[in-house]
Scaffold this active site. Sequence first.
Site, PDB file in Angstrom:
ATOM      1  N   ASP A 125       1.128  -0.891   0.465  1.00 48.42           N
ATOM      2  CA  ASP A 125      -0.240   0.191  -0.115  1.00 48.42           C
ATOM      3  C   ASP A 125       1.033   1.337  -0.058  1.00 48.42           C
ATOM      4  O   ASP A 125       1.992   1.204   0.848  1.00 48.42           O
ATOM      5  CB  ASP A 125      -0.979  -0.476   1.091  1.00 48.42           C
ATOM      6  CG  ASP A 125      -1.868   1.176   1.391  1.00 48.42           C
ATOM      7  OD1 ASP A 125      -2.488   1.557   0.007  1.00 48.42           O
ATOM      8  OD2 ASP A 125      -2.041   1.639   2.238  1.00 48.42           O
ATOM      9  N   HIS A 132      -3.865  14.076   0.724  1.00 46.71           N
ATOM     10  CA  HIS A 132      -4.363  13.774   1.677  1.00 46.71           C
ATOM     11  C   HIS A 132      -2.441  13.260   2.352  1.00 46.71           C
ATOM     12  O   HIS A 132      -3.136  13.424   3.768  1.00 46.71           O
ATOM     13  CB  HIS A 132      -4.073  11.841   1.070  1.00 46.71           C
ATOM     14  CG  HIS A 132      -4.143  10.325   2.364  1.00 46.71           C
ATOM     15  ND1 HIS A 132      -5.375  10.606   2.824  1.00 46.71           N
ATOM     16  CD2 HIS A 132      -3.999   9.853   2.245  1.00 46.71           C
ATOM     17  CE1 HIS A 132      -4.718   9.289   3.819  1.00 46.71           C
ATOM     18  NE2 HIS A 132      -4.347   9.433   3.487  1.00 46.71           N
ATOM     19  N   GLU A 198     -10.456   4.214   3.427  1.00 49.36           N
ATOM     20  CA  GLU A 198      -9.469   4.687   2.566  1.00 49.36           C
ATOM     21  C   GLU A 198      -9.641   4.183   1.466  1.00 49.36           C
ATOM     22  O   GLU A 198     -10.097   3.256   0.956  1.00 49.36           O
ATOM     23  CB  GLU A 198      -7.494   4.785   3.336  1.00 49.36           C
ATOM     24  CG  GLU A 198      -7.498   5.014   4.232  1.00 49.36           C
ATOM     25  CD  GLU A 198      -6.401   4.950   4.436  1.00 49.36           C
ATOM     26  OE1 GLU A 198      -5.331   4.068   3.752  1.00 49.36           O
ATOM     27  OE2 GLU A 198      -5.552   5.473   4.901  1.00 49.36           O
ATOM     28  N   GLU A 200      -9.334   4.127  -2.716  1.00 47.11           N
ATOM     29  CA  GLU A 200      -7.991   3.459  -3.511  1.00 47.11           C
ATOM     30  C   GLU A 200      -8.723   2.889  -4.158  1.00 47.11           C
ATOM     31  O   GLU A 200      -9.435   2.321  -4.700  1.00 47.11           O
ATOM     32  CB  GLU A 200      -7.259   2.589  -2.141  1.00 47.11           C
ATOM     33  CG  GLU A 200      -6.619   3.941  -0.899  1.00 47.11           C
ATOM     34  CD  GLU A 200      -5.601   2.748  -0.322  1.00 47.11           C
ATOM     35  OE1 GLU A 200      -4.465   2.288  -1.384  1.00 47.11           O
ATOM     36  OE2 GLU A 200      -5.230   3.144   0.362  1.00 47.11           O
ATOM     37  N   ASP A 232      -9.580   0.541   2.096  1.00 51.19           N
ATOM     38  CA  ASP A 232      -7.749   0.095   2.775  1.00 51.19           C
ATOM     39  C   ASP A 232      -8.293   0.477   4.300  1.00 51.19           C
ATOM     40  O   ASP A 232      -7.947   1.792   4.518  1.00 51.19           O
ATOM     41  CB  ASP A 232      -7.266   1.024   2.735  1.00 51.19           C
ATOM     42  CG  ASP A 232      -5.437   0.442   3.816  1.00 51.19           C
ATOM     43  OD1 ASP A 232      -4.984  -0.488   3.569  1.00 51.19           O
ATOM     44  OD2 ASP A 232      -4.431   1.166   3.782  1.00 51.19           O
ATOM     45  N   ARG A 236      -7.329   4.241  13.087  1.00 51.71           N
ATOM     46  CA  ARG A 236      -7.094   6.020  13.176  1.00 51.71           C
ATOM     47  C   ARG A 236      -5.885   5.467  14.490  1.00 51.71           C
ATOM     48  O   ARG A 236      -5.106   6.291  13.952  1.00 51.71           O
ATOM     49  CB  ARG A 236      -8.498   6.611  13.377  1.00 51.71           C
ATOM     50  CG  ARG A 236      -8.317   6.962  11.647  1.00 51.71           C
ATOM     51  CD  ARG A 236      -6.998   6.765  10.636  1.00 51.71           C
ATOM     52  NE  ARG A 236      -7.817   6.766   9.293  1.00 51.71           N
ATOM     53  CZ  ARG A 236      -7.170   6.750   8.077  1.00 51.71           C
ATOM     54  NH1 ARG A 236      -6.025   6.181   8.399  1.00 51.71           N
ATOM     55  NH2 ARG A 236      -7.384   6.904   7.072  1.00 51.71           N
ATOM     56  N   GLN A 239      -3.794   3.579  14.657  1.00 53.15           N
ATOM     57  CA  GLN A 239      -2.609   3.964  14.025  1.00 53.15           C
ATOM     58  C   GLN A 239      -1.213   4.972  14.786  1.00 53.15           C
ATOM     59  O   GLN A 239      -0.222   4.830  15.137  1.00 53.15           O
ATOM     60  CB  GLN A 239      -2.810   3.997  12.555  1.00 53.15           C
ATOM     61  CG  GLN A 239      -2.016   4.784  11.583  1.00 53.15           C
ATOM     62  CD  GLN A 239      -2.335   5.100  10.522  1.00 53.15           C
ATOM     63  OE1 GLN A 239      -4.342   5.485  10.648  1.00 53.15           O
ATOM     64  NE2 GLN A 239      -1.679   5.862   9.180  1.00 53.15           N
ATOM     65  N   LYS A 252      -4.017  -1.664   9.692  1.00 51.71           N
ATOM     66  CA  LYS A 252      -3.901  -2.103   8.343  1.00 51.71           C
ATOM     67  C   LYS A 252      -4.860  -3.042   7.893  1.00 51.71           C
ATOM     68  O   LYS A 252      -4.737  -2.970   7.161  1.00 51.71           O
ATOM     69  CB  LYS A 252      -3.092  -0.922   7.581  1.00 51.71           C
ATOM     70  CG  LYS A 252      -3.112   0.337   7.936  1.00 51.71           C
ATOM     71  CD  LYS A 252      -3.491   1.141   6.912  1.00 51.71           C
ATOM     72  CE  LYS A 252      -3.298   2.410   7.346  1.00 51.71           C
ATOM     73  NZ  LYS A 252      -3.799   3.684   6.664  1.00 51.71           N
ATOM     74  N   THR A 256      -8.735  -5.675   3.926  1.00 48.67           N
ATOM     75  CA  THR A 256      -8.315  -4.485   2.820  1.00 48.67           C
ATOM     76  C   THR A 256      -9.526  -5.105   1.526  1.00 48.67           C
ATOM     77  O   THR A 256      -9.703  -5.941   1.603  1.00 48.67           O
ATOM     78  CB  THR A 256      -7.397  -4.975   2.037  1.00 48.67           C
ATOM     79  OG1 THR A 256      -6.315  -4.012   2.963  1.00 48.67           O
ATOM     80  CG2 THR A 256      -7.491  -3.807   1.271  1.00 48.67           C
ATOM     81  N   GLU A 363      -9.968  13.002   6.920  1.00 45.64           N
ATOM     82  CA  GLU A 363      -9.582  13.988   6.764  1.00 45.64           C
ATOM     83  C   GLU A 363     -11.075  14.416   6.577  1.00 45.64           C
ATOM     84  O   GLU A 363     -11.146  15.963   6.921  1.00 45.64           O
ATOM     85  CB  GLU A 363      -8.941  13.894   5.366  1.00 45.64           C
ATOM     86  CG  GLU A 363      -8.195  13.019   5.104  1.00 45.64           C
ATOM     87  CD  GLU A 363      -7.818  13.162   3.898  1.00 45.64           C
ATOM     88  OE1 GLU A 363      -8.111  11.676   3.625  1.00 45.64           O
ATOM     89  OE2 GLU A 363      -7.354  13.629   2.840  1.00 45.64           O
TER      90      GLU A 363
HETATM   91 CA    CA Z   1      -3.553   3.078   3.230  1.00 41.93          CA
END
Ligand code: CA
Length: 424
Positions: A125, A132, A198, A200, A232, A236, A239, A252, A256, A363
């Site tokens: 990834d 971002h 996420e 993607e 993904d 948070r 993380q 993560k 996925t 975000e």
């Molecule tokens: Ca990602």
Amino acid sequence: MPLIKSWVASANTPDTPFPLNNLPCGVFSTAGSEPRCGVAIGDRILDMAALETAGLIDIGAEDLFDVPFWNEVMELGPDAWAALRRRLSELLAEDSPDRTALEPILVPMAEAELHMPCLVSEYTDFYASRHHATNVGTMFRGAENALPPNWLHIPIGYNGRASTVVASGTDIIRPNGQLKPADADRPVFGPCRRLDIELELGAVVGCGSEMGTPLTIAEADAMIFGYVLLNDWSARDIQAWEYQPLGPFQAKAFATSISPWIVTSAALEPFRTATPDRAVPILPYLAEPGPMLYDIDLSVTMKPAGATAATTIARTNYREMYWSAAQQLAHHASSGCAMNVGDLLGSGTISGPDRDSRGSLLELTWGGRDPLRLDTGETRTFIEDGDTLTLHGHADGDGYRIGFGTCSGTVRPAVSFPKVTDDR
Ligand code: CA
């Protein structure tokens, strides 16, 4: 290029995701049958195993399609991929002489279950949207240190887990992990409280490379069989505590999701677009010989449990990326790292410049400070149990659309974890 007409009437409507121009590759099953390869056309799936049995396709190898993955087709390489596309285009074209033979092996998509389209050999990834990276960096480290010093020079990535890449529709269990509240001295262990998505695009690598052999950008681009939508899922709070100094790990690794159809690079060819102007010169091994992004509209919807309709919470476009998948793949191999058939490369979260073009809740809500209001009247900062998050994507052509289908997952409660005595 205009719409290419098919004798399959549902493939000729302007809003179908699957016109003859698309021909995406998936794996499907129907009641009482084993999963096998199929190609979407309108509201039907062409049963590729049945097509092969009928002797109507030959791309240089046998027994390719009666299996629940496209890896064996990918392994044959770009000439075979092109031969496959040519032959399917003939068979399904408006004036095809083979219509009568194909009609019985078209399966209504509504009656089919879709599975993982390929065996994901490894998953990497990246972190390649400047908007971002700037947004996240600002929240984690402050505006002055938002972009790390390497960011404009190197497609930053980490090696993820192929074991938990799942097909759209698979429930996502809220992960447990170490959390360290800001006002606490020590971490606690428990369910993630800041669960996120996420948005993607995933590049599916269709050719391998030898250990010790770097790739040019053009070689890397030619090795990409196609693309899928990719979510993904990210914890948070886990993380934020674990990521220094080696990057994400458990935050993560739990899930996925990918969309069920691999949209081939060939279908996306008319939508090529260049990466943005470089803010600083990049090293020659990363310089693109041509445009290697694609103009693909992307959006995210959120639907709480029991809601009748989903709310669109973000809209963006793949052309917002700073680094293309070809650059990421060439960089991945640049040390001598071998790439495999079925390698999956996540683009990194795709965020645009506007507030509603951000590809993560982190975000969109600015770290939970600005809750989102859904059409149901509910508000959200991060994902709650029972919420369904869905990614959508398509490229708009002249009277047709190249669609990806959807990439969806519903979040289920965390598993209860055996209590561990803490004697400290
Ligand atoms: Ca990602």
